[in-house]
Design an enzyme around this catalytic site. Structure first.
Site, PDB file in Angstrom:
ATOM      1  NE  ARG A   1      19.006   3.814   2.476  1.00  0.00           N
ATOM      2  CZ  ARG A   1      19.804   3.836   3.553  1.00  0.00           C
ATOM      3  NH1 ARG A   1      19.313   3.608   4.751  1.00  0.00           N
ATOM      4  NH2 ARG A   1      21.087   4.103   3.424  1.00  0.00           N
TER       5      ARG A   1
ATOM      6  CE  LYS B   1      -3.933  -2.800  -3.442  1.00  0.00           C
ATOM      7  NZ  LYS B   1      -3.453  -3.461  -4.639  1.00  0.00           N
TER       8      LYS B   1
ATOM      9  CE1 TYR C   1      -2.776  -8.689  -1.733  1.00  0.00           C
ATOM     10  CE2 TYR C   1      -0.971  -8.204  -0.248  1.00  0.00           C
ATOM     11  CZ  TYR C   1      -1.466  -8.377  -1.522  1.00  0.00           C
ATOM     12  OH  TYR C   1      -0.626  -8.216  -2.594  1.00  0.00           O
TER      13      TYR C   1
ATOM     14  CG  ASP D   1      -4.904  -4.285   5.335  1.00  0.00           C
ATOM     15  OD1 ASP D   1      -5.428  -3.258   4.871  1.00  0.00           O
ATOM     16  OD2 ASP D   1      -4.273  -5.105   4.636  1.00  0.00           O
TER      17      ASP D   1
HETATM   18  C1  LIG Z   1      -6.004  -5.391   1.773  1.00  0.00           C
HETATM   19  C2  LIG Z   1      -4.612  -5.263   1.234  1.00  0.00           C
HETATM   20  N1  LIG Z   1      -3.597  -5.090   2.090  1.00  0.00           N
HETATM   21  C3  LIG Z   1      -2.322  -4.964   1.649  1.00  0.00           C
HETATM   22  C4  LIG Z   1      -2.005  -5.015   0.311  1.00  0.00           C
HETATM   23  C5  LIG Z   1      -0.585  -4.875  -0.136  1.00  0.00           C
HETATM   24  O1  LIG Z   1      -0.386  -3.615  -0.728  1.00  0.00           O
HETATM   25  P1  LIG Z   1       0.725  -3.351  -1.860  1.00  0.00           P
HETATM   26  O2  LIG Z   1       0.297  -4.104  -3.089  1.00  0.00           O
HETATM   27  O3  LIG Z   1       0.728  -1.863  -2.017  1.00  0.00           O
HETATM   28  O4  LIG Z   1       2.018  -3.868  -1.314  1.00  0.00           O
HETATM   29  C6  LIG Z   1      -3.032  -5.195  -0.622  1.00  0.00           C
HETATM   30  C7  LIG Z   1      -2.716  -5.283  -2.055  1.00  0.00           C
HETATM   31  O5  LIG Z   1      -3.498  -5.766  -2.855  1.00  0.00           O
HETATM   32  C8  LIG Z   1      -4.363  -5.317  -0.143  1.00  0.00           C
HETATM   33  O6  LIG Z   1      -5.389  -5.503  -1.007  1.00  0.00           O
END
Ligand SMILES: Cc1ncc(COP(=O)(O)O)c(C=O)c1O
Length: 383
Positions: free
Chosen positions: A52, A202, A104, A177
């Site tokens: 973990r 992604k 997001y 991000d």
């Molecule tokens: C720009 C962005 N940040 C964060 C996330 C969150 O990622 P996860 O779906 O792997 O939790 C996403 C998911 O679509 C995203 O598009």
């Protein structure tokens, strides 16, 4: 392999040149053990206790992502959300944080819901506007500024170097991000950011077959040590098989990102002046609001993500997504297959997304097929 002496493509393709000294294998084995032996004298000299907290399956993907981002250390998480929320939870209740209005949506929901209840003072601002950021920063009180660029799903651009300078002057950390830009196009740490986050679900993995996240730090810090502890304590830990798959996906990251950028640009240019399209949102278009900043901080392309606003409102937009055959009607982004999504249906009330907007994730198919498929879907939906 010294990542400073070779190109990122070489780092990715060879996963930093790793070989298994015992077997001479050029790809790592799948480590599945959840626990590790104690030494006869009761110590844990291997540094591993329990999966973990840590897992040898993470070593190589973390090292490759860290090398591509030019960081001090990378940590894998069970999802992008697990990575992002760990960065906020490493703060303390009462701390002031700034995040973009356009970002997001699930993280925005978490920030305005759970995080606000937990005690963070969350303020959403027009992050691409440098004056709005400077006006909102409270020196000594703002602890973290969260930037997403290009930002979901309008693909607005924030100047990372400028935001980092403003945050630093106010004593705040800056996290980016960079899921859509990927380290192939942009390196936020070199521009002054303290942390980079990716939904590795992604582009980093790139095959729509796992959920994963990663945080990379520019330097060791108390905040980073709290992030590390949170991963182990909250248990947002990636599985071994997902880590192994992620390393495989990373090997082709630069190839996939360049192909997706080229397809997105082709689609954006084709539909920019289309009679059935009101607007194309893509930072690679010379008229786009963030184009000049994007040109400075993105190298080799403007990303594989774009949105189109169609004539006729949400009914036509939903119909277009229903009529595509090659663009798959599904959420997510960054895979080899192109995806189309009516974003307002996902985000619901309170979202800044216009109802006529379709979010497009360009994959690596042939551009002619992508353009032709959208053409026929637009024509059928508007007939
Ligand atoms: C720009 C962005 N940040 C964060 C996330 C969150 O990622 P996860 O779906 O792997 O939790 C996403 C998911 O679509 C995203 O598009």
């Amino acid at each position: 392999m010294d990542p400073k002496r070779v190109h990122p493509d070489t780092v990715a393709a060879q996963a930093l040149g790793w070989i298994d000294e015992a077997t001479r294998a050029v790809t790592p084995p799948l480590h599945l053990s959840s626990t590790y032996l104690r030494d006869p004298d009761n110590q844990y000299r291997s540094g591993r206790v329990y999966a973990r907290a840590d897992n040898p399956a993470f070593d190589q993907p973390e090292a490759v992502i860290n090398a591509l981002e030019g960081g001090h250390e990378a940590l894998l998480f069970a999802s992008g959300m697990a990575a992002a929320t760990a960065c906020f939870l490493a703060l303390a209740p009462g701390d002031h944080v700034l995040a973009p209005k356009v970002m997001y949506w699930s993280l925005r929901h978490w920030l305005t819901g759970f995080a606000a209840t937990w005690g963070l003072q969350v303020e959403l601002i027009d992050m691409p506007d440098p004056a709005a950021l400077r006006a909102a920063l409270r020196p000594g009180r703002t602890k973290l500024v969260w930037v997403e660029t290009p930002a979901n799903p309008l693909w607005t651009i924030t100047d990372i170097a400028d935001a980092a300078a403003a945050a630093r002057a106010a004593g705040a950390l800056l996290a980016v991000d960079s899921t859509v830009a990927t380290p192939v196009l942009s390196r936020p740490l070199a521009l002054g950011a303290d942390f980079v986050m990716h939904a590795a679900t992604k582009y980093l993995n790139g095959h729509s077959d796992l959920v994963a996240g990663v945080l990379v730090t520019r330097a060791d810090s108390e905040h980073w040590q709290r992030v590390r502890k949170l991963r182990a304590q909250l248990g947002g830990t990636l599985g071994s098989f997902e880590a192994w798959l992620l390393l495989r996906g990373l090997r082709t990251l630069p190839l996939r990102v360049r192909a997706a950028c080229s397809n997105a640009e082709r689609v954006a240019r084709h539909f920019e002046h289309h009679p059935l399209v009101r607007e194309v949102l893509y930072p690679g278009l010379p008229g786009a609001p963030g184009h000049e900043v994007a040109k400075r901080q993105m190298h080799g392309g403007f990303g594989g993500m774009l949105s189109i606003r169609v004539d006729g409102g949400d009914a036509v937009a939903i119909a277009v997504a229903a009529h595509t055959r090659i663009w798959k009607r599904a959420t997510s982004l960054g895979g080899t297959e192109s995806l189309i999504e009516h974003r307002a249906s996902v985000e619901g009330a309170g979202s800044p997304v216009p109802p006529d907007l379709l979010r497009l994730s360009a994959g690596v198919e042939h551009a002619d097929d992508l353009v032709a498929d959208l053409e026929q879907a637009l024509a059928r939906a508007s007939a």
